[in-house]
Design an enzyme around this catalytic site. Structure first.
Site, mmCIF file in Angstrom:
data_model
loop_
_atom_site.group_PDB
_atom_site.id
_atom_site.type_symbol
_atom_site.label_atom_id
_atom_site.label_comp_id
_atom_site.label_asym_id
_atom_site.label_seq_id
_atom_site.Cartn_x
_atom_site.Cartn_y
_atom_site.Cartn_z
ATOM 1 N N GLU A 17 1.657 1.786 -3.513
ATOM 2 C CA GLU A 17 0.400 2.159 -4.173
ATOM 3 C C GLU A 17 0.016 3.599 -3.848
ATOM 4 O OE1 GLU A 17 -1.333 -1.457 -2.467
ATOM 5 O OE2 GLU A 17 -2.094 -1.923 -4.463
ATOM 6 N N GLY A 69 0.812 -1.216 0.000
ATOM 7 C CA GLY A 69 0.000 0.000 0.000
ATOM 8 C C GLY A 69 0.845 1.267 0.000
ATOM 9 N N GLU A 118 2.818 -8.234 -1.530
ATOM 10 C CA GLU A 118 1.594 -8.876 -1.037
ATOM 11 C C GLU A 118 1.563 -10.373 -1.307
ATOM 12 O OE1 GLU A 118 1.699 -5.982 -2.683
ATOM 13 O OE2 GLU A 118 0.282 -4.564 -1.807
HETATM 14 C C1 HXC Z 1 1.804 -3.634 10.218
HETATM 15 C C2 HXC Z 1 4.074 -3.334 10.193
HETATM 16 C C3 HXC Z 1 4.074 -3.358 8.783
HETATM 17 C C4 HXC Z 1 2.826 -3.509 8.113
HETATM 18 C C5 HXC Z 1 6.101 -3.098 9.448
HETATM 19 N N1 HXC Z 1 5.343 -3.181 10.560
HETATM 20 N N2 HXC Z 1 5.348 -3.200 8.356
HETATM 21 N N3 HXC Z 1 2.946 -3.476 10.893
HETATM 22 N N4 HXC Z 1 1.733 -3.652 8.891
HETATM 23 N N5 HXC Z 1 2.737 -3.498 6.784
HETATM 24 C C6 HXC Z 1 5.790 -3.112 11.952
HETATM 25 C C7 HXC Z 1 6.484 -4.390 12.388
HETATM 26 O O1 HXC Z 1 5.536 -5.349 12.766
HETATM 27 C C8 HXC Z 1 7.299 -3.892 13.555
HETATM 28 O O2 HXC Z 1 6.478 -3.716 14.680
HETATM 29 C C9 HXC Z 1 7.718 -2.498 13.095
HETATM 30 O O3 HXC Z 1 6.788 -2.103 12.084
HETATM 31 C C10 HXC Z 1 9.114 -2.466 12.496
HETATM 32 O O4 HXC Z 1 9.185 -3.434 11.463
HETATM 33 P P1 HXC Z 1 10.294 -4.587 11.427
HETATM 34 O O5 HXC Z 1 9.759 -5.669 10.576
HETATM 35 O O6 HXC Z 1 10.747 -4.935 12.799
HETATM 36 O O7 HXC Z 1 11.464 -3.822 10.658
HETATM 37 P P2 HXC Z 1 12.581 -4.454 9.724
HETATM 38 O O8 HXC Z 1 13.080 -5.726 10.297
HETATM 39 O O9 HXC Z 1 13.531 -3.341 9.452
HETATM 40 O O10 HXC Z 1 11.806 -4.814 8.371
HETATM 41 C C11 HXC Z 1 11.223 -3.805 7.564
HETATM 42 C C12 HXC Z 1 10.262 -4.429 6.502
HETATM 43 C C13 HXC Z 1 9.268 -5.365 7.220
HETATM 44 C C14 HXC Z 1 11.106 -5.237 5.487
HETATM 45 C C15 HXC Z 1 9.580 -3.282 5.783
HETATM 46 O O11 HXC Z 1 8.664 -4.632 8.293
HETATM 47 C C16 HXC Z 1 8.191 -5.857 6.336
HETATM 48 O O12 HXC Z 1 8.400 -6.760 5.539
HETATM 49 N N6 HXC Z 1 6.975 -5.303 6.472
HETATM 50 C C17 HXC Z 1 5.827 -5.745 5.735
HETATM 51 C C18 HXC Z 1 5.931 -5.294 4.297
HETATM 52 C C19 HXC Z 1 4.714 -5.763 3.529
HETATM 53 O O13 HXC Z 1 4.495 -6.977 3.341
HETATM 54 N N7 HXC Z 1 3.892 -4.827 3.040
HETATM 55 C C20 HXC Z 1 2.716 -5.137 2.280
HETATM 56 C C21 HXC Z 1 1.561 -5.183 3.221
HETATM 57 S S1 HXC Z 1 0.098 -5.747 2.421
HETATM 58 P P3 HXC Z 1 6.646 -4.655 15.996
HETATM 59 O O14 HXC Z 1 5.657 -4.039 16.931
HETATM 60 O O15 HXC Z 1 6.337 -6.024 15.550
HETATM 61 O O16 HXC Z 1 8.065 -4.475 16.395
HETATM 62 C C22 HXC Z 1 -0.464 -4.431 1.643
HETATM 63 C C23 HXC Z 1 -1.729 -4.633 0.920
HETATM 64 C C24 HXC Z 1 -2.130 -3.386 0.227
HETATM 65 O O17 HXC Z 1 0.073 -3.363 1.659
HETATM 66 C C25 HXC Z 1 -3.421 -3.556 -0.411
HETATM 67 C C26 HXC Z 1 -4.536 -3.270 0.504
HETATM 68 C C27 HXC Z 1 -5.843 -3.594 -0.076
#
Ligand code: HXC
Length: 257
Positions: free
Chosen positions: A111, A108, A131
């Site tokens: 996006e 997102g 995703e």
């Molecule tokens: C909720 C999130 C998050 C997310 C990170 N955090 N991304 N929480 N939703 N998308 C939180 C983590 O849980 C963590 O909190 C804190 O932010 C720091 O992240 P870390 O993972 O500890 O950091 P790091 O190790 O540096 O890794 C960074 C990262 C990773 C590679 C960006 O966080 C990651 O892969 N995030 C998810 C990326 C992702 O898949 N995005 C797409 C989402 S789906 P805590 O409290 O646990 O320490 C999407 C759908 C869109 O976007 C369409 C909608 C209809």
């Protein structure tokens, strides 16, 4: 201006929206959506604003939709609540919007950047649609806007593998127009936004609408739209002022009328 998840600032004719959920890498939950949509709507309604900048933190523009908020939802809930529907109002803002991206712009977050008109990237920026790794697909326009931005083959590579692009790769692919040393990103974004905001707001609205028509319609429809919009601008004060200023060899003083 009671926003919970963003910071708002007006500098000159530029409105700034800074995503501010540092503990979640600016993950886009429904409160962020409400805040960003409301703030962008307020700037859009204000003729004293000629450009909007959306930015995040050094570490993350936005790491995606909030996975923890979405995780337990059913398909029926996602559909009936139209969970991400209000983002359409952000994309429909008439004022030019610049995304100033540092760090992660994932899912997102990527996006959201693509809903903006110009994407400026710090050299630290990373773009992707991961995703597929979560067992879903992009849901805020990623499959559609990415194909239009970078073409079907690069888009498929990103959407099907979930791999990330560096800032330079994103620039080569056409997603990003300028790559800037991270420390200079906001200063450069301000310069670009000020340069835009100094122009006639009426002409900017027309230019943005015509650019949008190019990705949303056929060539014939887009050309018809451009021709009408171009002609319409000759009834504005700003067109008379802009052309008079050229003839008189002075900078124009637009009144945005
Ligand atoms: C909720 C999130 C998050 C997310 C990170 N955090 N991304 N929480 N939703 N998308 C939180 C983590 O849980 C963590 O909190 C804190 O932010 C720091 O992240 P870390 O993972 O500890 O950091 P790091 O190790 O540096 O890794 C960074 C990262 C990773 C590679 C960006 O966080 C990651 O892969 N995030 C998810 C990326 C992702 O898949 N995005 C797409 C989402 S789906 P805590 O409290 O646990 O320490 C999407 C759908 C869109 O976007 C369409 C909608 C209809």
């Amino acid at each position: 201006t009671d926003y919970e998840t963003i910071l708002i600032e007006t500098r000159g004719r530029v409105g700034w929206i800074t995503l501010n959920r540092p503990d979640a890498l600016n993950a886009l939950n429904s409160q962020v959506m409400r805040d960003v949509v409301a703030a962008a709507g307020a700037f859009d309604a204000d003729p004293a604003i000629g450009a909007i900048v959306v930015t995040g933190s050094e570490r993350a523009f936005a790491a995606g939709a909030d996975i923890k908020e979405m995780e337990g939802k059913s398909g029926r809930e996602m559909l009936m609540d139209d969970h991400f529907g209000a983002w359409g109002r952000f994309a429909a803002v008439r004022t030019p919007v610049i995304a100033a991206v540092s760090g992660y712009a994932l899912g997102g977050g990527c996006e959201l950047a693509m809903m903006c008109d110009i994407i400026l990237a710090a050299d630290s920026a990373r773009f992707g649609q991961p995703e597929i790794t979560l067992g879903v697909i992009p849901g805020m326009g990623g499959t559609q806007r990415l194909v239009r931005a970078v073409g079907p083959y690069v888009a498929a590579d990103l959407v099907l593998t979930g791999r990330l692009l560096s800032a330079d790769e994103a620039a080569r692919a056409g997603l990003v127009s300028r790559v800037i040393p991270a420390a200079d990103l906001l200063a450069e974004a301000e310069k670009v936004a000020e340069a835009i905001a100094a122009k006639s707001l009426v002409a900017l609205f027309a230019a943005k609408a015509a650019l949008d028509a190019a990705v949303e319609t056929t060539l014939a429809e887009g050309l018809r739209f451009e021709r009408q919009a171009f002609a319409g601008l000759f009834d504005t004060d700003d067109q008379k002022e802009g052309m008079a200023a050229f003839r008189e060899k002075r900078p124009p003083e637009f009144t945005h009328r």
